[in-house]
Design a protein around this motif. Structure first.
Motif, short mmCIF file in Angstrom:
data_model
loop_
_atom_site.label_atom_id
_atom_site.label_comp_id
_atom_site.label_asym_id
_atom_site.label_seq_id
_atom_site.Cartn_x
_atom_site.Cartn_y
_atom_site.Cartn_z
N PRO A 1 49.77 -15.79 -0.13
CA PRO A 1 49.46 -14.37 -0.37
C PRO A 1 49.10 -14.14 -1.83
O PRO A 1 49.78 -14.65 -2.73
N GLU A 2 47.98 -13.45 -2.08
CA GLU A 2 47.57 -13.23 -3.47
C GLU A 2 47.46 -11.76 -3.85
O GLU A 2 46.87 -11.41 -4.85
N ASP A 3 48.03 -10.90 -3.02
CA ASP A 3 48.05 -9.49 -3.42
C ASP A 3 49.49 -9.07 -3.67
O ASP A 3 50.42 -9.85 -3.43
N ASN A 4 49.66 -7.83 -4.13
CA ASN A 4 51.00 -7.33 -4.40
C ASN A 4 51.82 -8.25 -5.29
O ASN A 4 53.00 -8.46 -5.06
N LEU A 5 51.18 -8.81 -6.30
CA LEU A 5 51.90 -9.76 -7.15
C LEU A 5 52.70 -9.01 -8.23
O LEU A 5 52.42 -7.84 -8.52
#
Ligand SMILES: Nc1ncnc2c1ncn2[C@@H]1O[C@H](COP(=O)(O)OP(=O)(O)OP(=O)(O)O)[C@@H](O)[C@H]1O
Ligand SMILES: [Ca+2]
Length: 535
Positions: free
Chosen positions: A263-267
């Motif tokens: 997952p690469e969002d909401n980091l």
């Protein structure tokens, strides 16, 4: 007339014809071209350039533009972390973690140790004051790992505390690399590290120095951006670290894990480091030399536009700090133009930042369509298409991958831009030597041809027969080729504009010299022949 006489007549006509062909064909030319190429190839080897395709030497001499990588070619590729911004504050010096809570420090260290393609060898004798740890990997990774060591990271110990579930290796296209690690039974941490402003776009919160998670307000984004900008203006490469916690239940089972996309969002933003990579000494002089030689140097880099601008100013590719698009352009902007627009813009580009290897290919194509003779440097595997497309592909001997080297025409053994300029010098010398030989050969051939044809027509006989002429040619061609092909380059070669694609091999000046010489030779020979008749 008897049959024997007819045959003799035919044979005579035939030998005269052969003689004329022998004098008309410049047999020495292939010899001279091969000799000069082979000779300069050996000399270039001493100058740290390995030629893979012989004719590339000569093409390099007519290059009108060089698209150069930044890292390692214009800079030293010796990277060190000189600035760090973690927990919402600048760390001064960059390894001072006093203000950070233990939890934050641990997280940073875990991110550094696990999310890397480099490695650290820790000799056992260290505890007894022995050797220092040995860091290996790409220069960026080495810089980050060395900084980790300064923060007190114990590499193998940290790596043994968690196990890696999935890796997304860093690539120049996405400009980020990530890893998912399992800590304990059910906790999963996903770490990302990559181009600072791109990672920042994926972050929705950030970690404060006490370890608390804060949401990413527009003000905070502005603050991060300002920090990135300041570092970039100081010519630093910016790399951001981000993180995202996960549950083991979110992770696919082991047999499907290979397809798991991290997952690469909401980091959650951990922080940013600024990595210094100094300009190579002497690069300014080489770029000045190129400018005098009429060759435009363009920098194509994966780094941030501002970093690229700062380095370009430092090494002299740009002289005005306030230049704007399209002199300095972002890879993405260039990519989105139409083919036609790209061709128009390409000529003006001096610096391209945040470019992917594909942008390099597009730039090369556009420049070639504009009639440029393009030399391109590349190191990565995905630079191969651009190296292929260019008129001359130059790969890097130290940093370059095998694929890049295979696709290139010349390998720059010391990765240095100055070597590239030396290659241009040799290339121009090859071209000049071939021109000299052609002029010499054509002058002699045309003069001999005129004399032979005139004699054959007027008297039915030629002054020298075929065998004699072949002997003369043999001696004259080999010695002439040797003498002219091995002439070393002089400084004058780098003070004139490149020949480019359209200029003819035999210039008008050469034709003029040739005609004058032919007239002189013919007049001299005919007058010496006719002299006895006149007296
Ligand atoms: N190992 C890495 N891990 C994470 N991010 C990285 C790493 N290496 C580079 N980066 C980020 O990606 C950006 C550049 O990547 P890229 O590989 O495209 O450029 P490069 O080929 O190293 O540069 P150049 O084109 O100047 O030689 C850097 O600005 C940095 O922010
Ligand atoms: Ca590169």
């Amino acid at each position: 007339m008897g049959v024997g006489e007819t045959i003799r007549g035919v044979v005579k006509i035939f030998t005269v014809a052969v003689t004329i062909v022998v004098v008309a064909v410049p047999e020495g030319l292939p010899l001279a071209v091969t000799l000069t190429l082979a000779f300069s190839m050996r000399k270039m080897m001493r100058d740290k350039a390995l030629v893979r395709r012989l004719s590339a030497c000569e093409t390099m001499g007519s290059a009108t533009t060089i698209c150069s990588d930044k890292t390692g070619t214009l800079t030293l590729n010796q990277m060190t972390v000189v600035e760090a911004y973690f927990g919402g504050e600048k760390m001064d010096p960059p390894d001072n973690t006093q203000k950070l809570s233990a939890a934050v420090s641990t997280m940073i260290i875990e991110g550094i140790a696990q999310n890397t393609s480099g490695s650290i060898f820790e000799p056992e004798s260290l505890s007894q004051g022995g050797q220092a740890p040995e860091v290996t990997g790409s220069p960026t990774e080495k810089a980050i790992l060395s900084w980790g060591l300064q923060l007190g990271m114990k590499f193998s110990e940290t790596r043994s505390k968690s196990s890696i579930l999935q890796v997304f290796p860093f690539n120049s296209e996405k400009k980020r690399g990530g890893v998912a690690v399992q800590v304990g039974d059910s906790e999963v941490h996903v770490y990302w590290k990559g181009a600072a402003e791109l990672i920042l776009e994926s972050c929705t919160s950030w970690i404060d120095k006490d370890g608390s998670k804060q949401s990413m307000t527009p003000e905070k984004v502005g603050e991060f951006k300002k920090f990135i900008e300041d570092m970039a203006v100081a010519s630093l490469r910016c790399v951001a670290f981000a993180y995202r916690p996960c549950e083991m239940s979110d992770v696919p089972k082991e047999d499907q894990r290979a397809d798991w996309v991290l997952p690469e969002d909401n980091l959650i933003m951990l922080g940013i480091v600024g990595i210094k990579d100094p300009c190579r000494p002497g690069v300014q002089d080489s770029i000045r030399l190129c400018a005098a030689a009429g060759i435009k140097v363009r920098m194509v880099t994966g780094d941030n536009l501002q970093t690229a601008r700062a380095i370009a100013l430092e090494c002299g590719i740009l002289t005005d700090p306030n230049v704007s698009e399209p002199t300095i352009i972002e890879g993405k902007t260039f990519r989105e133009l139409s083919d036609l627009e790209r061709e128009e813009v390409a000529d003006k580009i001096s610096v391209m930042g945040r470019s992917s290897p594909n942008d390099k290919l597009l730039l090369v194509k556009a420049l070639r369509n504009r009639g440029h003779v393009v030399a391109v440097t590349g190191d990565g595997t995905n630079d191969a298409p651009a190296l292929h497309e260019a008129d001359i592909g130059l790969s890097m001997g130290i940093q370059g991958t095998e694929v890049a080297k295979e696709s290139s025409d010349i390998i720059i053994l010391d990765d240095n831009f100055a070597t590239l300029v030396r290659v241009v010098r040799w290339g121009r010398s090859v071209y000049a030597n071939i021109q000299k030989f052609i002029q010499f050969q054509l002058t002699v051939n045309v003069a001999a041809l005129i004399i032979n044809v005139v004699s054959a027509v007027s008297s039915g006989d030629v002054p020298l027969n075929a065998v004699q002429l072949l002997w003369v040619n043999l001696i004259m061609d080999t010695l002439g080729a040797l003498a002219l092909a091995t002439e070393p380059p002089n400084n004058h070669l780098m003070q004139r504009p490149p020949v480019g694609r359209r200029e003819p091999l035999i210039t008008n000046i050469m034709w003029r010299n040739l005609l004058i010489m032919v007239c002189c030779i013919c007049t001299l020979l005919y007058s010496s022949y006719l002299w006895p008749f006149c007296c």
